[in-house]
Design an enzyme around this catalytic site. Sequence first.
Site, PDB file in Angstrom:
ATOM      1  CD  GLN A   1       8.211  -9.280  19.683  1.00  0.00           C
ATOM      2  OE1 GLN A   1       7.109  -9.293  19.237  1.00  0.00           O
ATOM      3  NE2 GLN A   1       9.381  -9.728  18.666  1.00  0.00           N
TER       4      GLN A   1
ATOM      5  CG  HIS B   1       5.464  -9.555  24.921  1.00  0.00           C
ATOM      6  ND1 HIS B   1       5.708 -10.114  23.725  1.00  0.00           N
ATOM      7  CD2 HIS B   1       5.014  -8.222  24.722  1.00  0.00           C
ATOM      8  CE1 HIS B   1       5.156  -9.129  22.647  1.00  0.00           C
ATOM      9  NE2 HIS B   1       4.695  -8.094  23.246  1.00  0.00           N
TER      10      HIS B   1
ATOM     11  CB  CYS C   1      -2.379 -13.151  46.191  1.00  0.00           C
ATOM     12  SG  CYS C   1      -1.437 -11.895  47.436  1.00  0.00           S
TER      13      CYS C   1
HETATM   14  C1  BJW Z   1      13.579 -18.184  13.670  1.00  0.00           C
HETATM   15  C2  BJW Z   1      14.058 -19.541  13.534  1.00  0.00           C
HETATM   16  C3  BJW Z   1      15.260 -19.594  14.123  1.00  0.00           C
HETATM   17  C4  BJW Z   1      12.110 -19.941  13.403  1.00  0.00           C
HETATM   18  N1  BJW Z   1      16.285 -18.481  13.884  1.00  0.00           N
HETATM   19  N2  BJW Z   1      14.077 -17.344  13.298  1.00  0.00           N
HETATM   20  C5  BJW Z   1      -2.863  -2.314  16.231  1.00  0.00           C
HETATM   21  C6  BJW Z   1      -3.321  -2.892  14.962  1.00  0.00           C
HETATM   22  C7  BJW Z   1      -4.050  -4.337  15.229  1.00  0.00           C
HETATM   23  C8  BJW Z   1      -3.905  -4.720  16.475  1.00  0.00           C
HETATM   24  C9  BJW Z   1      -3.419  -4.242  17.603  1.00  0.00           C
HETATM   25  C10 BJW Z   1      -2.753  -3.033  17.395  1.00  0.00           C
HETATM   26  N3  BJW Z   1      -2.228  -2.497  18.296  1.00  0.00           N
HETATM   27  C11 BJW Z   1      -2.422  -3.415  19.335  1.00  0.00           C
HETATM   28  C12 BJW Z   1      -3.121  -4.434  18.725  1.00  0.00           C
HETATM   29  C13 BJW Z   1      -3.605  -5.826  19.437  1.00  0.00           C
HETATM   30  C14 BJW Z   1      -2.335  -7.012  19.452  1.00  0.00           C
HETATM   31  C15 BJW Z   1      -1.688  -7.027  18.282  1.00  0.00           C
HETATM   32  O1  BJW Z   1      -0.730  -6.620  18.028  1.00  0.00           O
HETATM   33  N4  BJW Z   1      -2.636  -8.082  17.531  1.00  0.00           N
HETATM   34  C16 BJW Z   1      -1.842  -8.411  16.270  1.00  0.00           C
HETATM   35  C17 BJW Z   1      -1.797  -9.965  16.303  1.00  0.00           C
HETATM   36  C18 BJW Z   1      -2.907  -7.907  15.143  1.00  0.00           C
HETATM   37  N5  BJW Z   1      -1.478  -6.387  20.495  1.00  0.00           N
HETATM   38  C19 BJW Z   1      -1.670  -6.185  21.977  1.00  0.00           C
HETATM   39  O2  BJW Z   1      -2.981  -6.596  22.233  1.00  0.00           O
HETATM   40  C20 BJW Z   1      -0.383  -5.612  22.668  1.00  0.00           C
HETATM   41  N6  BJW Z   1      -0.804  -4.708  23.577  1.00  0.00           N
HETATM   42  C21 BJW Z   1      -1.067  -3.553  22.937  1.00  0.00           C
HETATM   43  O3  BJW Z   1      -0.917  -2.966  22.074  1.00  0.00           O
HETATM   44  O4  BJW Z   1      -1.859  -2.803  24.085  1.00  0.00           O
HETATM   45  C22 BJW Z   1      -2.396  -1.486  23.604  1.00  0.00           C
HETATM   46  C23 BJW Z   1      -3.836  -1.845  22.593  1.00  0.00           C
HETATM   47  C24 BJW Z   1      -4.548  -2.984  23.385  1.00  0.00           C
HETATM   48  C25 BJW Z   1      -5.862  -3.209  22.506  1.00  0.00           C
HETATM   49  C26 BJW Z   1      -5.941  -2.598  21.366  1.00  0.00           C
HETATM   50  C27 BJW Z   1      -5.016  -1.539  20.704  1.00  0.00           C
HETATM   51  C28 BJW Z   1      -3.759  -1.250  21.665  1.00  0.00           C
HETATM   52  C29 BJW Z   1      -0.038  -6.894  23.501  1.00  0.00           C
HETATM   53  C30 BJW Z   1       0.686  -8.049  22.882  1.00  0.00           C
HETATM   54  C31 BJW Z   1       0.981  -9.179  23.950  1.00  0.00           C
HETATM   55  C32 BJW Z   1       1.695 -10.458  23.059  1.00  0.00           C
HETATM   56  N7  BJW Z   1       1.484 -11.434  23.875  1.00  0.00           N
HETATM   57  C33 BJW Z   1       2.151 -12.585  23.644  1.00  0.00           C
HETATM   58  C34 BJW Z   1       1.913 -13.869  24.613  1.00  0.00           C
HETATM   59  C35 BJW Z   1       3.088 -13.458  25.950  1.00  0.00           C
HETATM   60  C36 BJW Z   1       2.563 -14.458  27.133  1.00  0.00           C
HETATM   61  C37 BJW Z   1       3.222 -15.968  26.552  1.00  0.00           C
HETATM   62  O5  BJW Z   1       4.469 -16.216  26.120  1.00  0.00           O
HETATM   63  O6  BJW Z   1       2.547 -16.677  26.621  1.00  0.00           O
HETATM   64  O7  BJW Z   1       3.539 -12.571  23.241  1.00  0.00           O
HETATM   65  S1  BJW Z   1       1.777 -13.182  22.091  1.00  0.00           S
HETATM   66  C38 BJW Z   1       3.094 -13.906  21.389  1.00  0.00           C
HETATM   67  O8  BJW Z   1       3.403 -13.138  20.275  1.00  0.00           O
HETATM   68  C39 BJW Z   1       3.878 -13.397  22.370  1.00  0.00           C
HETATM   69  C40 BJW Z   1       5.288 -13.123  21.485  1.00  0.00           C
HETATM   70  O9  BJW Z   1       5.996 -12.390  22.391  1.00  0.00           O
HETATM   71  C41 BJW Z   1       4.476 -12.476  20.325  1.00  0.00           C
HETATM   72  C42 BJW Z   1       5.330 -12.224  19.261  1.00  0.00           C
HETATM   73  O10 BJW Z   1       5.623 -13.452  18.542  1.00  0.00           O
HETATM   74  P1  BJW Z   1       7.034 -13.648  17.954  1.00  0.00           P
HETATM   75  O11 BJW Z   1       8.252 -13.677  18.870  1.00  0.00           O
HETATM   76  O12 BJW Z   1       7.291 -12.887  16.825  1.00  0.00           O
HETATM   77  O13 BJW Z   1       6.783 -15.172  17.525  1.00  0.00           O
HETATM   78  P2  BJW Z   1       6.188 -15.869  16.086  1.00  0.00           P
HETATM   79  O14 BJW Z   1       5.842 -17.468  16.487  1.00  0.00           O
HETATM   80  O15 BJW Z   1       5.205 -15.281  15.664  1.00  0.00           O
HETATM   81  O16 BJW Z   1       7.518 -15.917  15.158  1.00  0.00           O
HETATM   82  C43 BJW Z   1       8.665 -16.516  15.065  1.00  0.00           C
HETATM   83  C44 BJW Z   1       9.291 -16.308  14.002  1.00  0.00           C
HETATM   84  O17 BJW Z   1      10.888 -16.974  14.256  1.00  0.00           O
HETATM   85  C45 BJW Z   1       9.026 -16.654  12.778  1.00  0.00           C
HETATM   86  O18 BJW Z   1       8.961 -15.731  11.925  1.00  0.00           O
HETATM   87  C46 BJW Z   1       9.931 -17.841  12.259  1.00  0.00           C
HETATM   88  O19 BJW Z   1      10.154 -17.853  10.944  1.00  0.00           O
HETATM   89  C47 BJW Z   1      11.273 -17.360  13.002  1.00  0.00           C
HETATM   90  N8  BJW Z   1      12.053 -18.474  13.370  1.00  0.00           N
HETATM   91  N9  BJW Z   1      13.077 -20.560  13.937  1.00  0.00           N
HETATM   92  C48 BJW Z   1      15.341 -17.447  13.551  1.00  0.00           C
HETATM   93  N10 BJW Z   1      16.131 -20.841  14.423  1.00  0.00           N
HETATM   94 ZN    ZN Z   2      -2.880  -9.950  46.326  1.00  0.00          ZN
END
Ligand code: BJW
Ligand code: ZN
Length: 255
Positions: free
Chosen positions: A110, A128, A156
């Site tokens: 991700q 992502h 662009c």
């Molecule tokens: C350690 C550590 C160590 C610390 N060792 N571990 C169904 C139900 C409800 C909502 C939705 C649904 N389907 C879609 C949605 C909407 C939404 C969503 O999921 N929302 C939820 C929050 C509820 N999803 C979307 O919009 C996605 N699109 C989609 O589904 O399209 C179709 C659709 C659209 C609309 C409606 C329905 C369907 C797109 C999601 C895009 C996410 N984008 C981001 C930003 C990317 C760009 C950027 O970087 O700026 O991606 S958000 C952010 O979260 C980023 C990450 O990749 C992503 C995940 O986060 P991650 O990696 O898990 O990080 P953290 O900080 O949350 O966790 C870190 C972990 O590490 C912790 O657990 C720590 O404990 C651990 N840790 N140190 C190991 N040393």
């Molecule tokens: Zn363009």
Amino acid sequence: MTADGFHIPTNLIDHLHSSEKIVVLTGAGISAESGVPTFREAKTGLWSQYDPQELATPEAFNSNPELVWKWYTWRQRLIATAYPNAGHKALVSLEEYQANQAAGFVLITQNVDGLHQRAGSRNIIELHGNIFRTRCINQCRRDEQGPGQNTFPPRCPNCNGLLRPDVVWFGENLPREALLQASLASQTCDTFFSIGTSSTVEPAKSLPYGAKQSGAVIIEINPNPTSLSHSADFSLNGPAGIILPEIISSIRRES
Ligand code: BJW
Ligand code: ZN
């Protein structure tokens, strides 16, 4: 037992020895030990300081592209000065180990930071996008080189439309082929690692359940519990940069 007191269960190592296809899903936590902030952790997570609704949505970009670009430029610089850590490197070793066994390995991330690529992982699916790529909002070209323009926010060269980071924001679809390949790999593996992700964001958080339904063993590596923890066969509670190298040495020691 590692120097830090982590025990890798013997039955996990036994399973890995016979695993024919490993899928690894990573999140921001794997890069935490490289100094890249995660998103949701209290105090250190990016979103304890910034409002995602103001930064990581298409609406935010439309209403204030300068602000969004400032945030991404800051993160690009931070990531550019970071290095892959022991966790990233252990995943390279795991891929090499699997290749030597003529077994499969897919790394689904991700993360947008490109640290897996820089560590040397090969079979990577970016769910992502990538923070170092930009694309035109009019979808007329993809710029692999990054902006490099004189204007801010960058535009662009082809149509003068705004360039945006080539990442996936909330409400946007994931790259179609990447999601397809990730789902397929998850449903056909016998081992699924979920590493350093809070398992909160769809559709990535559903991938381990697809794997579990097909009979895969689920292994979570995270210092904190997540929504996946109770469904995992093994929950290894600690930093990826310590646990993953220990798994690699256990596999090698006991083979
Ligand atoms: C350690 C550590 C160590 C610390 N060792 N571990 C169904 C139900 C409800 C909502 C939705 C649904 N389907 C879609 C949605 C909407 C939404 C969503 O999921 N929302 C939820 C929050 C509820 N999803 C979307 O919009 C996605 N699109 C989609 O589904 O399209 C179709 C659709 C659209 C609309 C409606 C329905 C369907 C797109 C999601 C895009 C996410 N984008 C981001 C930003 C990317 C760009 C950027 O970087 O700026 O991606 S958000 C952010 O979260 C980023 C990450 O990749 C992503 C995940 O986060 P991650 O990696 O898990 O990080 P953290 O900080 O949350 O966790 C870190 C972990 O590490 C912790 O657990 C720590 O404990 C651990 N840790 N140190 C190991 N040393
Ligand atoms: Zn363009």
